[in-house]
Design an enzyme around this catalytic site. Structure first.
Site, PDB file in Angstrom:
ATOM      1  N   ASN A  10      59.404  11.185  15.367  1.00  0.00           N
ATOM      2  CA  ASN A  10      58.944  10.137  16.288  1.00  0.00           C
ATOM      3  C   ASN A  10      58.016  10.797  17.299  1.00  0.00           C
ATOM      4  O   ASN A  10      58.469  11.557  18.154  1.00  0.00           O
ATOM      5  CB  ASN A  10      60.170   9.517  16.990  1.00  0.00           C
ATOM      6  CG  ASN A  10      59.774   8.564  18.098  1.00  0.00           C
ATOM      7  OD1 ASN A  10      58.635   8.091  18.145  1.00  0.00           O
ATOM      8  ND2 ASN A  10      60.716   8.270  18.990  1.00  0.00           N
ATOM      9  N   LYS A  12      56.289   9.381  19.567  1.00  0.00           N
ATOM     10  CA  LYS A  12      56.272   8.653  20.846  1.00  0.00           C
ATOM     11  C   LYS A  12      54.828   8.397  21.289  1.00  0.00           C
ATOM     12  O   LYS A  12      53.946   8.266  20.453  1.00  0.00           O
ATOM     13  CB  LYS A  12      57.066   9.419  21.905  1.00  0.00           C
ATOM     14  CG  LYS A  12      58.419   9.903  21.377  1.00  0.00           C
ATOM     15  CD  LYS A  12      59.359  10.318  22.451  1.00  0.00           C
ATOM     16  CE  LYS A  12      60.592  10.963  21.824  1.00  0.00           C
ATOM     17  NZ  LYS A  12      61.728  10.989  22.673  1.00  0.00           N
ATOM     18  N   HIS A  95      64.760   1.798  19.795  1.00  0.00           N
ATOM     19  CA  HIS A  95      64.906   3.180  20.274  1.00  0.00           C
ATOM     20  C   HIS A  95      65.396   3.129  21.722  1.00  0.00           C
ATOM     21  O   HIS A  95      65.039   2.219  22.470  1.00  0.00           O
ATOM     22  CB  HIS A  95      63.548   3.895  20.174  1.00  0.00           C
ATOM     23  CG  HIS A  95      63.618   5.351  20.468  1.00  0.00           C
ATOM     24  ND1 HIS A  95      63.649   5.839  21.756  1.00  0.00           N
ATOM     25  CD2 HIS A  95      63.678   6.429  19.647  1.00  0.00           C
ATOM     26  CE1 HIS A  95      63.729   7.166  21.709  1.00  0.00           C
ATOM     27  NE2 HIS A  95      63.742   7.547  20.442  1.00  0.00           N
ATOM     28  N   GLU A  97      64.489   4.546  24.299  1.00  0.00           N
ATOM     29  CA  GLU A  97      63.415   4.446  25.315  1.00  0.00           C
ATOM     30  C   GLU A  97      62.916   3.010  25.421  1.00  0.00           C
ATOM     31  O   GLU A  97      62.453   2.587  26.485  1.00  0.00           O
ATOM     32  CB  GLU A  97      62.281   5.429  24.963  1.00  0.00           C
ATOM     33  CG  GLU A  97      62.715   6.868  25.245  1.00  0.00           C
ATOM     34  CD  GLU A  97      62.013   7.923  24.414  1.00  0.00           C
ATOM     35  OE1 GLU A  97      60.981   7.621  23.789  1.00  0.00           O
ATOM     36  OE2 GLU A  97      62.511   9.067  24.380  1.00  0.00           O
ATOM     37  N   GLU A 167      71.732   7.974  18.063  1.00  0.00           N
ATOM     38  CA  GLU A 167      70.976   8.778  19.030  1.00  0.00           C
ATOM     39  C   GLU A 167      71.648   8.663  20.395  1.00  0.00           C
ATOM     40  O   GLU A 167      71.348   7.737  21.167  1.00  0.00           O
ATOM     41  CB  GLU A 167      69.542   8.249  19.121  1.00  0.00           C
ATOM     42  CG  GLU A 167      68.748   8.393  17.844  1.00  0.00           C
ATOM     43  CD  GLU A 167      67.282   8.690  18.151  1.00  0.00           C
ATOM     44  OE1 GLU A 167      66.794   9.715  17.691  1.00  0.00           O
ATOM     45  OE2 GLU A 167      66.651   7.914  18.883  1.00  0.00           O
ATOM     46  N   GLY A 173      65.529  14.124  24.311  1.00  0.00           N
ATOM     47  CA  GLY A 173      64.520  14.754  25.155  1.00  0.00           C
ATOM     48  C   GLY A 173      65.100  15.572  26.290  1.00  0.00           C
ATOM     49  O   GLY A 173      64.382  15.960  27.203  1.00  0.00           O
ATOM     50  N   SER A 213      67.412  15.877  20.537  1.00  0.00           N
ATOM     51  CA  SER A 213      67.098  17.304  20.723  1.00  0.00           C
ATOM     52  C   SER A 213      67.379  18.144  19.486  1.00  0.00           C
ATOM     53  O   SER A 213      67.871  19.273  19.606  1.00  0.00           O
ATOM     54  CB  SER A 213      67.844  17.858  21.948  1.00  0.00           C
ATOM     55  OG  SER A 213      67.409  17.197  23.121  1.00  0.00           O
ATOM     56  N   GLY A 234      62.273  13.971  17.874  1.00  0.00           N
ATOM     57  CA  GLY A 234      61.190  13.649  18.802  1.00  0.00           C
ATOM     58  C   GLY A 234      60.359  14.886  19.068  1.00  0.00           C
ATOM     59  O   GLY A 234      59.453  15.236  18.314  1.00  0.00           O
ATOM     60  N   GLY A 235      60.681  15.609  20.148  1.00  0.00           N
ATOM     61  CA  GLY A 235      59.886  16.746  20.608  1.00  0.00           C
ATOM     62  C   GLY A 235      59.530  17.744  19.515  1.00  0.00           C
ATOM     63  O   GLY A 235      58.372  18.160  19.392  1.00  0.00           O
TER      64      GLY A 235
END
Ligand code: PEP
Length: 250
Positions: A10, A12, A95, A97, A167, A173, A213, A234-235
């Site tokens: 993802n 983002k 999600h 977020e 999640e 994150g 993470s 993600g990251g």
């Protein structure tokens, strides 16, 4: 039939179109595994260029969100049919977020799941508790209400297109990761819930990814858990090197 592992990225609200196409191509070129599914979710603007650059290859492309109407006067929104026509096969739904910053609820998650299915997309529904909810021992209650709300009215026959992602919000994150055992326990709870709400066949076939993470260093431990069918990253999906290392850990 064993559930096929999925590794999803993802991106983002990161990367220009050019950067997205370059990253997708580095990932596609470095991919040696054919025994699992790899999904990239770029920003909307980059989705079609990324999909075109990957066409004929095994890497799948998904949206990060969709609106629940198929078309109309909804300025700024993107629909399921638009995503599908742009080359998406999957779409993230709810999600954390989206829940946190844009007020998405179980009700809108359910509308988005239905819209994704209507458009021929596979919804990847995200669920998970906050840190305060975990500390208050409410994890299972939260998962139960998110799942029952977002999957309200869904027929068992539609579940072959459904993917879930556990999640925990506190791990997204933040650098904090659920332990392998915490992840497996939550996945086992979700699978048992699926068996009760639908049936055993659905529970055994729906894939449940873990997200929060995930990095090359912790991916193998999480992916080795029996109830974990992949990861949503993600990251660490923003670098071809770390994303490919996560894929290799599967
Ligand atoms: C995510 O965006 O779904 C996610 C899990 O992010 P991160 O890997 O950065 O925690």
């Amino acid at each position: 039939m064993p559930r096929k592992i999925m590794v999803a990225g993802n991106w983002k609200m990161r990367n220009t179109v050019e950067e997205s196409v370059a990253l997708a191509s580095q990932i596609a070129q470095g991919l040696t595994r054919r025994d699992l599914e790899v999904l990239l979710c770029p920003g909307f603007l980059a989705l079609e260029p990324v999909a075109l650059s990957l066409s004929n290859g095994p890497v799948l492309v998904g949206g990060q969100n969709l609106y629940w109407q198929d078309q109309g006067a909804y300025t700024g929104e993107v629909s399921g049919p638009q995503l599908k026509a742009a080359g998406a096969s999957h779409v993230l739904v709810a999600h954390s977020e989206r829940r946190q910053h844009f007020g998405e609820s179980e009700k809108t998650a359910a509308l988005r799941v239905q819209a994704a299915l209507r458009a021929g997309l596979r919804p990847l529904l995200c669920v998970g508790e906050t840190q305060a909810e975990r500390q208050a021992d409410q994890t299972q209650g939260v998962l139960e209400s998110q799942l029952s709300g977002a999957l309200a009215g869904l027929a068992a026959s539609a579940c072959d297109r459904l993917i879930l992602a556990y999640e925990p919000v506190w791990a997204i994150g933040t650098g904090l990761t659920a332990t392998d055992q915490q992840a497996n326990d939550a996945h086992a709870f979700i699978r048992a819930w699926l068996a009760g709400r639908f049936d055993k066949a659905v529970a055994n076939s729906v894939r449940i990814l873990y997200g929060g993470s995930v990095k090359p260093a912790n991916a193998a431990g999480i992916l080795n858990q029996p109830e974990v069918d992949g990861v949503l990253v993600g990251g660490a999906s923003l670098s071809a090197q770390s994303f490919l290392a996560i894929i290799q850990a599967a």
